[in-house]
Design an enzyme around this catalytic site. Structure first.
Site, PDB file in Angstrom:
ATOM      1  N   GLY A 216       0.844  -1.189   0.000  1.00 15.79           N
ATOM      2  CA  GLY A 216       0.000   0.000   0.000  1.00 15.79           C
ATOM      3  C   GLY A 216       0.881   1.241   0.000  1.00 15.79           C
ATOM      4  N   CYS A 217       0.395   2.317  -0.621  1.00 12.29           N
ATOM      5  CA  CYS A 217       1.238   3.510  -0.717  1.00 12.29           C
ATOM      6  C   CYS A 217       1.398   4.165   0.657  1.00 12.29           C
ATOM      7  CB  CYS A 217       0.688   4.493  -1.746  1.00 12.29           C
ATOM      8  SG  CYS A 217      -1.044   4.924  -1.542  1.00 12.29           S
ATOM      9  N   ASN A 218       0.344   4.181   1.446  1.00  4.28           N
ATOM     10  CA  ASN A 218       0.455   4.711   2.807  1.00  4.28           C
ATOM     11  C   ASN A 218       1.333   3.784   3.652  1.00  4.28           C
ATOM     12  OD1 ASN A 218      -1.440   6.778   2.234  1.00  4.28           O
ATOM     13  ND2 ASN A 218      -3.126   5.359   2.622  1.00  4.28           N
ATOM     14  N   ALA A 219       1.151   2.488   3.436  1.00  9.04           N
ATOM     15  CA  ALA A 219       1.919   1.502   4.205  1.00  9.04           C
ATOM     16  C   ALA A 219       3.403   1.627   3.911  1.00  9.04           C
ATOM     17  CB  ALA A 219       1.418   0.096   3.888  1.00  9.04           C
TER      18      ALA A 219
ATOM     19  N   THR B 213       4.997   4.391   3.005  1.00  7.75           N
ATOM     20  CA  THR B 213       5.477   5.622   3.628  1.00  7.75           C
ATOM     21  C   THR B 213       5.724   5.423   5.118  1.00  7.75           C
ATOM     22  OG1 THR B 213       3.978   6.715   2.070  1.00  7.75           O
ATOM     23  CG2 THR B 213       5.075   8.102   3.694  1.00  7.75           C
TER      24      THR B 213
END
Lengths: 342, 342, 342, 342
Positions: free
Chosen positions: A148-151, A153
């Site tokens: 995931g992109c948030n994950a 980061t």
């Protein structure tokens, strides 16, 4: 001779971003593009910004002759992805950009996504695609699950701190601000320009965002005990970019040192000088991640801020980085383009 | 062995864009960077998005040892540029991005810019840098004058129509919409975010914009008679991009055919299918220019729309394209990166 | 005792804007709100920015008791509007914000909208709602047809010039830039934030936009002969605002004088000093329209620029202004709030 | 007969916002406007969006005849404000919008602002202008100090929780996102459109933002002990709006109940239903503040989110609300206009 790749789900934003990157990647050649709902259309119709490229016309994924393909990127919505991937030929190397193979535990998958997994055995086989931390496994893998992109980061910020034992594990707070392209090209009222521009709001407030499944899996494994963080995302009126602000207990100098040591040799991760914090402007359109640390006026508290582009380092850039490893190409190939600023 | 280049004026947006492009240009190497007001600073301080690059520290331009430099990009404000360039060594190849050497006629220069030119003999020597129309001259030139970004957009649209005799010459109207980075990084109240975002307005309304000097010079030379167009720019709350809407008398099919013929072999100029018109979104961050034509409901009237990125094809991309020609490198080297969308 | 009003179609942007205005309008009281697809919801659910108001819950329009209603605003999509309005009680005063009753000629309606009109006799009865030019008729009308927002902008600029005979009638060009809320709250891919922000493009290029039907009807009637203008709209990444740039043949001084005379006593239309042109920033969120004139460097050519807020003066503000007239209230009541800047 | 007011510092954004509000405030009349650097200009020149208003020409503040003025708004930069205010006539009621009179303790003032206060005795006299919590004092005051916009947002969220004893006092974290107009109309590179739009970053990270002085003063007084929170602001590419996300230890239900009770009768503060959180979109351009609460998945942790418009409720709207109290006018007069959405 470049490797031949296919993209399934080429009509979404992560598909477009893969093509943007591969346009100047000398060792990958686009052999097939699929988007079942737009089969028969040219990419110039679907994404006019790719008009200058000589690309195959969109087909359905079932029409692709995979015997000619070295590696397949799968940029489908979750649930669809697991169904398609479970039917792809067994020899094919696959980089999946969906959420379907990120969680190894079928129970965790069901808790966060609400359905039974259609290919639980592949769930176990899949390698978690956070390149900087799973290089060897990725290089040897057949199926890599993009994070995931948030994950991504949050992990770039927190993994060295958890691994290094420099922060407390029970009061980690991640306040995240993300651009709208992370939600994809779907027709939802809350993604309209008139609804989003000129303002901001939180969403999935209270610990309900699915990327928490990844945080729980990865941080707990790393710490050797259960780690549960607080994570609240906010939607910003920007197309690209994630800024994550982490609030941790720990000494800022030790926090900075742990990050600096972890990423000293990493080509894509830049740790800023102590006291400086990053901006999404400075990573926009690139595969770079910037991380900064500041001590708070309250002793024993540190603030860590990480910035990356959700479509590039958070998704399609990561996918190409993993594909490079899987194909035995130099890891940075095609990915060293600079951010697009201003 | 790459060619060694210097950039004078590296702390502005066109300087940053040059560095973004050169970051993946294999045949150019940055040997010196000057910005007199920020001499002594690193590029990571001035432009943190270039932090990952191994770049020389900023110096004053007087400190550069030009004997080691093959080509110098000059990205200074106008007036300053002519003063600096007139003092550079005579052997040095120069691509100037300012307005100082665009107009060949000292009288025209004074009319549009208000001062006498400091180097009128170089004004005559300088080659006008609209690559697609001055290739041979540019390849042989010592000093190339980058065009205005609006001027480039209007000329890409109108030159083939004037040259082909397919439109009237006395009623050409160019309504142009441009992004804010064209105004540079200068501290002006009207460039503040709070003043610009969420709205639009015209400026230099009534034929007072300086790029008209370029239109007059080039279109009149092309037509063999005086040609004066109407040109009104508008400022948009976007950072990059120019959209020019041209209103001309002529048959739309002939207009389209003239453009299609002119640009059939051009790597960076895409003429859209008849009836389609472009968007700045689809050229953003790239060296491409898209042009489209539609017939109006009023017979004998056509509408032509051109889109490019002011910082790339309108300025720094053009400059690199010209530098490639001047150095005998393949013209497209380092410039085929795809637009950054969304 | 305030007048009781109803709004049919209260869940769209023009419905919301009516409620924003009426919130501080002392002589109007909201007695009923309808939105058939969201019947049963509260306005706080549909538009949380109206949460502080004590408003009736949404119902279907068929549920409204119109015997208690003095005036009904109809903010439905076109085609739906004519069907609903033709079934409303005959005594009811109606301000329609859709396109359905703007064109008096059934043939013209069918040409521009593609279908036969469901209530052609009401088409003839309806008064065209451009307040400043149809005051007496509006005050006496039962059914007033709100104008198109682009059509209003162009007419505020051009009517005094056509009526005054100060410009040529055969070469009028209107290049218009408009914000995205004009397209409503509908789920279309091209209205997504990621597709719209940071760029611009033209649409309905070539004289195909439906508001041309209004221009043709009104300008031809005014001139006593056929007048056909060229009109090209462009979509901007702003939520509110229309900037129209008009290119006309005529003397700028005479053009300015005609506008200044026409609007000298108008409370909502401001003609700027000669040579100044307006910005959408300065009318945003208000019922004001700013108009400016500049002469071009080409003799005999003038440029006129008009700015208004499409949701206010271009739609819901106009509707309230008309309702005030129809109910015998002072025309400016509830409408003198200042623009929201920055 | 309306009260006569003056505004000193009328050429900045908070000055413009005062005039926007007063434009429809029936009991206030603008008698004098001062802006020393722009004296002699009309407001139409400085702020064209106020062109329709009949306003006095700008003068220097020294030119104002204060004997005719009932109340003076002072919208100057800090430091300048204390110098001017200390020289105003003693009878004059003053609402100061700067930072100069917010802190009662000269030592605290010097710590946060770096200089000795020029009017320490007035510092003590001044009433802190957070209307909802200091009503009686404000009504009786001669000098009211407008709060910081971030400080207002954080206090609306946290005061009832601290006063009610429903949260821990030693681990309060406030992650705040704010629009750019809060930084005023000053010429700084980091406020340019090209630098700000399309991205975000933190600033004053680590507990160095001056509004912490207000939090410390107010929260410690409220708790009867030292309270120090963590506070990190982030700059967003929006003009108006603050979203504050608070992370607290406490039961979400108790947190929500404390807020609901505190604000049950407040006209401008809306507590959302449990589990919903606000958006800056829904308060934009208004004097309303929305607050929401969600429980986290981690037991005993709650997330509180507050949204307001920094220029209105965070500054000029608050100032008018206080002026109403000081003049004996109904508190909500002129302030009930609805948010401007979309």
């Amino acid at each position: 001779m470049p490797y031949k790749i296919a993209i399934i789900g080429a009509s979404g934003y992560t598909g477009a971003e893969l093509l943007r990157i591969i346009a100047t990647h000398l060792e990958l050649e686009v052999a097939a593009l699929a988007a079942n709902s737009k089969a028969g259309q040219t990419m110039a119709q679907v994404f006019p910004h790719l008009r200058h490229l000589d690309l195959p016309t969109l087909v359905t994924w079932e029409e692709i002759d995979f015997s000619q393909i070295d590696l397949c990127f799968c940029a489908l919505p979750h649930k669809t992805s697991q169904e398609v991937i479970s039917r792809l030929p067994g020899h094919l190397k696959i980089v999946d950009l969906s959420a379907d193979f990120r969680l190894h535990d079928p129970g965790a998958y069901k808790r966060w996504y609400g359905n039974d997994h259609a290919a639980p055995e592949m769930q176990k086989e899949a390698v978690y695609g956070l390149t900087e931390f799973y290089r060897a496994e990725i290089a040897a893998a057949r199926l890599v699950a993009g994070t995931g992109c948030n994950a991504a980061t949050g992990q770039f910020m927190l993994r060295p701190l958890i691994a290094g034992g420099v922060i407390g594990l029970d009061d980690i707070i991640l306040d995240l601000k993300c651009g709208v392209s992370g939600a994809g090209r779907s027709l939802k009222e809350n993604l309209l320009h008139a609804e989003l521009s000129e303002g901001t709001h939180g969403y999935a407030v209270g610990g309900t965002h699915r990327h928490l499944g990844e945080f729980d899996q990865e941080f707990s494994a790393l710490a050797g005990r259960d780690v549960k963080i607080q994570f609240t995302p906010h939607l910003l009126p920007i197309n690209r970019g994630i800024l994550a602000t982490g609030y941790v207990s720990g000494e800022a100098q030790a926090v900075h040192a742990a990050l600096a040591a972890a990423y000293a040799d990493e080509p894509f991760i830049e740790v800023l000088p102590m006291g400086e914090t990053p901006s999404t402007h400075h990573v926009r359109g690139s595969n770079f991640c910037h991380i900064g640390v500041a001590g708070d006026r309250i002793p024993g508290r540190a603030i860590v801020v990480a910035a990356l582009d959700n479509l590039t380092k958070g998704s399609s850039g990561q996918a190409v980085q993993n594909a490079n490893l899987m194909l035995g190409i130099a890891e940075t190939t095609g990915l060293m383009f600079a951010p697009c600023y201003p």
